[in-house]
Design a protein around this motif. Structure first.
Motif, PDB file in Angstrom:
ATOM      1  N   ASP A 211       0.856  -1.188   0.000  1.00 46.83           N
ATOM      2  CA  ASP A 211       0.000   0.000   0.000  1.00 46.83           C
ATOM      3  C   ASP A 211       0.890   1.236   0.000  1.00 46.83           C
ATOM      4  N   THR A 261      -5.705  -2.534  -5.441  1.00 48.05           N
ATOM      5  CA  THR A 261      -6.348  -1.234  -5.615  1.00 48.05           C
ATOM      6  C   THR A 261      -6.555  -0.626  -4.229  1.00 48.05           C
ATOM      7  N   GLU A 262      -7.204   0.525  -4.164  1.00 50.08           N
ATOM      8  CA  GLU A 262      -7.401   1.172  -2.871  1.00 50.08           C
ATOM      9  C   GLU A 262      -8.288   0.342  -1.944  1.00 50.08           C
ATOM     10  N   TRP A 331      -6.580  -0.096 -10.599  1.00 53.69           N
ATOM     11  CA  TRP A 331      -7.254   1.025  -9.947  1.00 53.69           C
ATOM     12  C   TRP A 331      -8.764   0.886 -10.111  1.00 53.69           C
ATOM     13  N   THR A 430      -2.148   1.997  -7.257  1.00 54.31           N
ATOM     14  CA  THR A 430      -3.544   1.817  -6.857  1.00 54.31           C
ATOM     15  C   THR A 430      -4.462   2.913  -7.407  1.00 54.31           C
ATOM     16  N   ARG A 431      -3.974   3.781  -8.290  1.00 51.16           N
ATOM     17  CA  ARG A 431      -4.852   4.742  -8.945  1.00 51.16           C
ATOM     18  C   ARG A 431      -4.457   4.882 -10.409  1.00 51.16           C
TER      19      ARG A 431
END
Length: 543
Positions: A211, A261-262, A331, A430-431
């Motif tokens: 993360d 991803t988030e 993402w 993650t985006r």
């Protein structure tokens, strides 16, 4: 152009246990200050005590080493780069020298099938001498591996805090090895059971995902048996504790990386299926032969696991079959038809079949080998990846994860503009990102022949290439004052095949123009992956 060195040049023993200064040319920007680690095999042959030669057959089975580049700057902002390297297979080398053999599980080496294989299943992965040969990915300050808050423990290099407390090397198994951050000396082995007792399976991804905000890591553990079980787990950077996010049955496969991803972890079980519920690994004693032949009738299965709200496995998808080593990024974005629903876009380097796994035997990639000529024409083209994006629609819909939804292919780029060993600006993990970077193979040598920048919006490309020079994986170092995604530099170790010397190359990530380089006095063997810890950057990247 033939840039892969001959057999003598490749099997170099250019090991440098003490730091040596490199000759710096050009201008490396001060924000690149920090430490760059690289992994990979340093040679693949050993002379035994009886004077015979033992040789690894597959590139992935070469003698694991770690390389360390320290990038500092003087008061005039002039770069000063030092280099050291060390093999980290001390026990492995000792046994092969003494016995002339290594009866262990490898990636590609052939074994005597007459021997019994129903014995010591897990010990073959975590306590045998084969576990010494670990060195695919490298993790800096890995959660669960002894990392503590910087205020509690700090490592000093040249009088400056670089924030590096621990370094671990990993492979596609449940084991990892700790090494000294400065001397590179091996310090011990551990299995994922140390993180959590339920992580008892032998397979995992060499590329865990980190993360970019918290530094927490995510990975899977695959447990073989009559019903093979995937366990998706999370390890906290702040506490070091590990929890299981989801457990589900699935077809066992060799999986090198996953997506993050988030909100979600995405595991794609692509078409590198392990035969006989994992028993084939013990029977064949190598991964290549344990993998079933590519079956174009079998779908690739995508599993989406919630990592924020404890919902476990939330959706499942399927796509046409493929194989992959490396994911790039993933993402979330609102679904086009319903803004309350979430889609996931997943980017990866995709192969049409498993030919690339067989290509990386040394005989097939060393330019002086006759076997390498087989991979100079049409057969070579089947070993090239395509830069690809998939869409997983409505992952938070009301559909049960037992029902497989279709994964939509967004685009599949031409192989001659695609990449392997991909990377992006770590700030965009993650985006949605626009630019991807990697090594390219445009069939101009027996191996990689350039670096590429790919624009995911326009699919335009920029290349860096020099005849006879073979680059390794690029590492993106962001400009902290930059405002655009491609403000930064790429660091890649390049072999000059004519001079038989390597150099650390620094390119402008915007146009791939050279900014500077640090020249070595000898060749650095082609490696796999790296990790750069800039001064001041806390988290980011695969680990």
């Amino acid at each position: 152009m033939d840039s892969w060195p001959n057999e003598k040049g490749f099997d170099t023993n250019y090991e440098q246990p003490t730091p040596i200064p490199l000759t710096v040319k050009g201008s490396i920007p001060p924000y690149a200050a920090g430490v760059l680690y690289r992994t990979g095999p340093l040679g693949y042959k050993i002379e035994t005590d009886k004077g015979k030669i033992w040789a690894a057959g597959h590139w992935f089975d070469g003698l694991s080493a770690v390389h360390r580049f320290q990038i500092d700057f003087n008061e005039n902002d002039e770069a000063q780069v030092t280099y050291r390297s060390r093999r980290i297979v001390d026990r492995y080398l000792e046994i092969v020298k003494k016995t002339g053999t290594m009866d262990n599980i490898t990636f590609g080496a052939k074994r005597d099938l007459c021997k019994s294989f129903f014995q010591k299943v897990m010990s073959m992965f975590i306590s045998g001498p084969d576990s010494e040969n670990i060195g695919v990915t490298v993790s800096i300050n890995m959660p669960g591996g002894g990392y503590a808050a910087p205020s509690e423990k700090t490592t000093l290099v040249n009088g400056h805090s670089n924030g590096i407390q621990t370094v671990h090397v990993k492979t596609d198994a449940c084991i990892f090895k700790k090494i000294d951050p400065e001397t590179l000396e091996p310090e011990g082995l551990a299995s994922q059971r140390k993180l959590h007792p339920d992580l008892k399976g032998p397979f995992s991804a060499a590329h865990a995902k980190s993360d970019p905000v918290t530094g927490d890591i995510y990975n899977f553990n695959l447990d073989f048996g009559r019903q093979c079980i995937y366990r998706i787990f999370h390890t906290s950077a702040s506490t070091g504790l590990t929890d299981i996010l989801a457990s589900f049955p699935g077809k066992p496969a060799y999986i090198h990386s996953l997506f993050l991803t988030e909100t979600y972890v995405v595991l794609c079980v692509w078409n590198s299926h392990i035969k006989w519920s994992g028993i084939s690994v013990l029977y064949e004693k190598n991964i290549v032969d344990a993998i079933a032949p590519f079956d174009p009738s079998k779908k690739a299965i995508w599993y989406v696991v919630d990592r924020r709200h404890g919902k476990g496995l939330v959706s499942t998808y399927e796509s046409d079959p493929f194989f992959c080593f490396h994911t790039v990024n993933a993402w979330e974005e609102p679904s086009a038809n319903d803004s309350t629903k979430t889609d996931i876009v997943a980017e990866l380097a995709m192969y049409d079949n498993l030919d690339v796994v067989h290509r990386f035997y040394y005989d097939n990639i060393i330019s002086s080998s006759k076997a390498s000529q087989v991979y100079a024409g049409k057969k070579r083209e089947t070993c090239l990846p395509s830069h690809t994006q998939f869409r997983l629609s409505s992952v938070n819909g009301a559909v049960s994860p037992s029902e497989r939804l279709p994964a939509e292919l967004i685009f599949k780029a031409n192989k001659l503009v695609s990449m392997e060993l991909p990377t992006i600006n770590p700030s965009f993990l993650t985006r949605r990102h626009r630019f991807s970077y990697g090594v390219t193979d445009r069939l101009r040598s027996s191996f990689m022949d350039g670096l590429v920048k790919f624009d995911n919006k326009t699919q335009a490309t920029i290349f860096w290439e020099t005849e006879g020079h073979t680059p390794g994986e690029p590492i993106f170092v962001a400009d902290p004052s930059g405002v655009e995604e491609d403000n930064g530099v790429l660091l890649s170790v390049v072999l000059d095949g004519f001079a038989e010397k390597s150099y650390l190359l620094c390119l402008d990530a915007k146009d791939l123009s050279e900014k500077g380089r640090a020249e070595m006095e000898g060749p650095m063997a082609f490696g796999f992956h790296g990790s750069h810890k800039p001064l001041g950057r806390k988290y980011g990247g695969d680990i």
